[in-house]
Design an enzyme around this catalytic site. Structure first.
Site, PDB file in Angstrom:
ATOM      1  CE  LYS A   1       5.935   1.776   7.540  1.00 43.73           C
ATOM      2  NZ  LYS A   1       6.418   0.790   6.549  1.00 43.73           N
TER       3      LYS A   1
ATOM      4  NE  ARG B   1       5.978   5.726   1.104  1.00 41.33           N
ATOM      5  CZ  ARG B   1       4.890   5.599   1.866  1.00 41.33           C
ATOM      6  NH1 ARG B   1       5.013   5.187   3.140  1.00 41.33           N
ATOM      7  NH2 ARG B   1       3.699   5.855   1.396  1.00 41.33           N
TER       8      ARG B   1
END
Length: 299
Positions: A234, A268
């Site tokens: 991210k 995840r």
């Protein structure tokens, strides 16, 4: 569990999700990301084609993933948004084909009840909702189908732009939102042992917010529900290290290990093999599992 590791008090820590059982007091589940979107932020459409998506899911399981998360709708408002019918056409064939060849957990990354129903019918075990069960009918769908749910924090939800998101105390506000949405889920008929929470790193949050959430993740995990974190590649990792997409693996692994130590139990991720090695090592150091091939100085 080692004497140095505090117990989290997880609600129903031993859970059967789909065809697999997890003990979240001493086990971390690895969720592989498979996106059937043409321009997802990390893979840029690499798994958009149906055969590519199915192959990626099968490889992830072969690499050690416990779980496959299938998505067909991008969270970002910058991405093309699609009707529910097209989202169903993207995710259902993947779920059906993957279900036919593995007992791994399958989740559908959606916030729409119509898509969730079709996905569960095709074989999905979990509804992973980045909208926090705010779309009409989705909580009732989860309750009726028996699916587990991931309740995620975001301010605006998928496809809705939030300019310069701000919080007085990001962790306290995220925790408050999750408590409220969990209560909503319980009232809708979803049992506590089918609820998972996710603080939503980078979803309507800047890098400082996501770092603070990671630093104080214990305030989220102490709520008692198994906590999923979606940190993989991210922007908060890229901006912290000044690394572009494709060069964030080490930062992702470091952040995930910190999250485990703070109580996260589901990760995840995009890079399954590297995550499996780092998680198994972390579990061994914590005393949750033994070494696979101990020999050094034992003879």
């Amino acid at each position: 569990m080692s004497a140095d590791t505090p117990k989290l008090g997880i609600i129903s820590p031993v859970r059967r999700i789909g065809r697999r059982e997890f003990d979240f007091e001493r086990q971390v589940a690895i969720m592989a990301i498979v996106n059937r979107t043409p321009n997802s932020f990390h893979d840029r459409g690499r798994t958009y084609a149906l055969d590519s998506a199915v192959a990626a899911a099968r490889k992830a399981v072969a690499d050690g993933a416990d779980w496959v998360d299938v998505g067909g709708f991008a969270f970002s408002a910058d991405q093309e948004q699609i009707p529910a019918e097209e989202e169903i056409e993207r995710v259902v064939p993947v779920i059906a084909q993957v279900r036919a060849v593995t007992d791994a957990v399958i989740s559908v990354d959606t916030h729409r009840a119509q898509v969730a129903r079709a996905a569960v019918k095709a074989g999905a075990d979990v509804i992973n909702d980045t909208n926090g069960l705010r779309e009409p009918g989705i909580a009732e769908t989860a309750a009726a189908t028996g699916a587990s749910v991931v309740v995620t924090h975001s301010l605006g939800g998928p496809g809705r732009r939030i300019a310069r998101p701000s919080y007085a105390d990001v962790v306290r506000e995220v925790a408050g939102f999750l408590r409220e949405r969990v209560e909503f889920a319980l009232k809708a008929g979803i049992p506590a042992d089918r609820i998972i929470i996710d603080p939503g790193h980078d979803l309507n949050k800047n890098t400082y917010h996501s770092l603070e959430l990671t630093r104080r993740l214990g305030e989220i995990t102490s709520m008692g529900y198994p906590t999923l974190v979606a940190l993989s590649n991210k922007d908060f990792i890229g901006e912290t290290l000044d690394r572009p997409q494709g060069e964030r693996t080490e930062g992702t692994i470091a952040a995930n290990v910190v999250a485990i130590l703070k109580g996260a139990r589901i990760l995840r991720v995009h890079d399954v093999a590297a995550t499996v090695a780092s998680v198994r090592m972390t579990e061994a150091v914590l005393g949750w599992r033994g070494p696979i091939a101990p020999a050094h100085n034992l003879t």
